[in-house]
Design a protein around this motif. Structure first.
Motif, PDB file in Angstrom:
ATOM      1  N   LYS A  54       0.844  -1.194   0.000  1.00  0.00           N
ATOM      2  CA  LYS A  54       0.000   0.000   0.000  1.00  0.00           C
ATOM      3  C   LYS A  54       0.881   1.246   0.000  1.00  0.00           C
ATOM      4  O   LYS A  54       0.583   2.235  -0.678  1.00  0.00           O
ATOM      5  N   GLU A  55       1.962   1.202   0.739  1.00  0.00           N
ATOM      6  CA  GLU A  55       2.880   2.342   0.780  1.00  0.00           C
ATOM      7  C   GLU A  55       3.432   2.662  -0.607  1.00  0.00           C
ATOM      8  O   GLU A  55       3.523   3.825  -1.000  1.00  0.00           O
ATOM      9  N   LEU A  58       0.688   4.339  -2.636  1.00  0.00           N
ATOM     10  CA  LEU A  58       0.552   5.748  -2.253  1.00  0.00           C
ATOM     11  C   LEU A  58       1.741   6.566  -2.763  1.00  0.00           C
ATOM     12  O   LEU A  58       1.576   7.703  -3.204  1.00  0.00           O
ATOM     13  N   LYS A  59       2.913   5.976  -2.725  1.00  0.00           N
ATOM     14  CA  LYS A  59       4.099   6.645  -3.274  1.00  0.00           C
ATOM     15  C   LYS A  59       3.910   6.898  -4.771  1.00  0.00           C
ATOM     16  O   LYS A  59       4.233   7.975  -5.273  1.00  0.00           O
ATOM     17  N   SER A 115      -0.562   8.816   4.149  1.00  0.00           N
ATOM     18  CA  SER A 115       0.611   7.953   3.982  1.00  0.00           C
ATOM     19  C   SER A 115       1.860   8.627   4.521  1.00  0.00           C
ATOM     20  O   SER A 115       2.723   7.978   5.108  1.00  0.00           O
ATOM     21  N   GLN A 118       2.366   8.199   8.170  1.00  0.00           N
ATOM     22  CA  GLN A 118       2.948   6.913   8.545  1.00  0.00           C
ATOM     23  C   GLN A 118       4.416   6.824   8.165  1.00  0.00           C
ATOM     24  O   GLN A 118       5.198   6.197   8.857  1.00  0.00           O
ATOM     25  N   ASN A 119       4.779   7.438   7.040  1.00  0.00           N
ATOM     26  CA  ASN A 119       6.167   7.387   6.579  1.00  0.00           C
ATOM     27  C   ASN A 119       6.526   8.734   5.954  1.00  0.00           C
ATOM     28  O   ASN A 119       6.343   8.922   4.754  1.00  0.00           O
ATOM     29  N   LEU A 122       8.063   9.483   2.401  1.00  0.00           N
ATOM     30  CA  LEU A 122       7.307   9.501   1.150  1.00  0.00           C
ATOM     31  C   LEU A 122       7.192  10.909   0.573  1.00  0.00           C
ATOM     32  O   LEU A 122       7.009  11.073  -0.621  1.00  0.00           O
TER      33      LEU A 122
END
Length: 189
Positions: A54-55, A58-59, A115, A118-119, A122
């Motif tokens: 998923k990451e 989103l990236k 996203s 969370q990170n 990104l």
């Protein structure tokens, strides 16, 4: 480009289009591999082949949004440069950010923000882009403090527009007048 590369490229675009639709229609929290696969009409494995997590999906959404924004911004900037206008990067940013970002893709932007929460890594491509815009503005503008105020005002306007939910203390129907006022300020810097 080989036929295999073409299919890969097209399927990535199909998946990203589907992810954008899910984000727009259902909201940031609903952008899942399963939802995107259903929307794109591909298998979950097809999504995971192109975006292993998923990451990564989103990236991919963020990278595509950045490239679209960069192209729009550069076209506006080059038009202003051809016309010999003052402060073309800042003025293109005003037009691009306010006209396009304030009025579109709220779900996509929220998915990207979610996203990034969370990170934060990104957002690095966006950070690089904004640093480049700022470097260009600094070479074009005589009043750096004034440019910084406008840059921050644009960011604030876009952010409150994106967040929605009544966050903007002003009427968002007045965006055109705000853009015109920002542009007048930028001409005077």
């Amino acid at each position: 480009m080989s036929p295999t590369e073409r299919v890969y490229s097209n399927s990535k675009e199909t998946i990203l289009d589907a992810a954008h639709r899910v984000a727009e229609r259902d909201g940031a929290g609903k952008v899942t591999i399963d939802a995107v696969a259903r929307e794109a009409g591909v298998s979950k494995g097809g999504v995971l082949y192109n975006f292993p997590s998923k990451e990564m999906l989103l990236k991919g959404m963020l990278e595509r949004k950045i490239e679209t924004s960069r192209a729009d911004m550069n076209a506006l900037r080059e038009d202003l440069k051809r016309k010999g206008e003052k402060n073309p990067t800042l003025r293109a940013m005003i037009r691009s950010a306010c006209l396009k970002e304030c009025e579109t893709d709220n779900g996509v932007s929220m998915a990207i923000l979610a996203s990034a929460a969370q990170n934060p890594d990104l957002l690095e491509p966006a950070r690089v882009l904004f640093r480049q815009y700022w470097a260009d503005i600094m070479t074009e503008c005589d009043d750096i403090a004034g440019a910084a105020v406008l840059f921050a005002a644009i960011d604030g306007l876009v952010l409150t527009s994106k967040l929605g939910m009544g966050m903007a203390p002003y009427n968002t129907d007045d965006l055109d007048s705000f853009i015109e006022k920002f542009d007048q300020f930028a001409k005077g810097l």
